[in-house]
Write a protein that holds these residues in place. Sequence first.
Motif, short mmCIF file in Angstrom:
data_model
loop_
_atom_site.label_atom_id
_atom_site.label_comp_id
_atom_site.label_asym_id
_atom_site.label_seq_id
_atom_site.Cartn_x
_atom_site.Cartn_y
_atom_site.Cartn_z
N LEU A 15 -13.49 -11.57 0.24
CA LEU A 15 -12.56 -12.05 -0.78
C LEU A 15 -12.20 -10.92 -1.74
CD1 LEU A 15 -10.98 -14.30 -2.17
CD2 LEU A 15 -13.07 -14.86 -3.43
N SER A 16 -13.17 -10.12 -2.11
CA SER A 16 -12.91 -9.00 -3.01
C SER A 16 -11.93 -8.01 -2.39
CB SER A 16 -14.23 -8.31 -3.35
OG SER A 16 -14.00 -7.18 -4.15
N PHE A 17 -12.13 -7.68 -1.12
CA PHE A 17 -11.22 -6.78 -0.42
C PHE A 17 -9.83 -7.41 -0.30
CE2 PHE A 17 -15.07 -4.63 1.37
CZ PHE A 17 -14.77 -3.36 0.90
N ALA A 18 -9.76 -8.69 -0.01
CA ALA A 18 -8.48 -9.38 0.12
C ALA A 18 -7.73 -9.39 -1.22
CB ALA A 18 -8.68 -10.80 0.63
N GLU A 19 -8.45 -9.62 -2.31
CA GLU A 19 -7.81 -9.60 -3.63
C GLU A 19 -7.30 -8.21 -3.98
OE1 GLU A 19 -10.93 -11.15 -6.10
OE2 GLU A 19 -10.16 -13.21 -5.97
N ASP A 20 -8.06 -7.18 -3.64
CA ASP A 20 -7.62 -5.81 -3.89
C ASP A 20 -6.38 -5.48 -3.08
OD1 ASP A 20 -7.98 -3.15 -5.06
OD2 ASP A 20 -8.51 -2.53 -3.02
N LEU A 21 -6.36 -5.89 -1.83
CA LEU A 21 -5.20 -5.67 -0.97
C LEU A 21 -3.98 -6.40 -1.52
CD1 LEU A 21 -3.88 -4.55 1.60
CD2 LEU A 21 -4.76 -6.58 2.80
N LEU A 22 -4.17 -7.63 -1.95
CA LEU A 22 -3.08 -8.41 -2.51
C LEU A 22 -2.51 -7.74 -3.76
CD1 LEU A 22 -1.39 -10.98 -2.34
CD2 LEU A 22 -3.15 -12.13 -3.69
N ASP A 23 -3.38 -7.24 -4.63
CA ASP A 23 -2.92 -6.53 -5.83
C ASP A 23 -2.13 -5.28 -5.45
OD1 ASP A 23 -4.08 -8.41 -7.49
OD2 ASP A 23 -5.89 -7.21 -7.87
N SER A 24 -2.61 -4.54 -4.46
CA SER A 24 -1.91 -3.33 -4.02
C SER A 24 -0.54 -3.67 -3.44
CB SER A 24 -2.73 -2.59 -2.96
OG SER A 24 -3.94 -2.14 -3.50
N LEU A 25 -0.49 -4.68 -2.60
CA LEU A 25 0.78 -5.09 -2.01
C LEU A 25 1.76 -5.59 -3.08
CD1 LEU A 25 -0.45 -6.88 1.24
CD2 LEU A 25 0.68 -4.64 1.06
N ASN A 26 1.25 -6.30 -4.05
CA ASN A 26 2.08 -6.80 -5.14
C ASN A 26 2.70 -5.63 -5.91
OD1 ASN A 26 3.22 -8.88 -6.74
ND2 ASN A 26 1.68 -8.47 -8.31
N ALA A 27 1.92 -4.59 -6.15
CA ALA A 27 2.43 -3.41 -6.86
C ALA A 27 3.52 -2.73 -6.03
CB ALA A 27 1.29 -2.44 -7.16
N VAL A 28 3.33 -2.64 -4.73
CA VAL A 28 4.34 -2.03 -3.86
C VAL A 28 5.63 -2.84 -3.89
CG1 VAL A 28 4.93 -1.54 -1.45
CG2 VAL A 28 2.70 -0.88 -2.34
#
Length: 69
Positions: A15-28
């Motif tokens: 879940l932590s990795f998924a949240e980090d990925l989601l934040d990164s994708l949102n920034a992109v």
Amino acid sequence: MKSPEQRLTDLEIQLSFAEDLLDSLNAVVARQQEQIERLASELAELKRRRSEESPIGFRSLRDELPPHY
């Protein structure tokens, strides 16, 4: 077989990795949206300038010749 605690820990890590990925994708996506809006604005400005500089009407073919003629 993994214990329930280990399974829960693994899920929390995922879940932590998924949240980090989601934040990164949102920034992109946010950066791309800003770029799209900026490019659309520039395109509109170029279209406006073009319509002001060359009104539709008579155009001499001499204006269309390349400079080496």
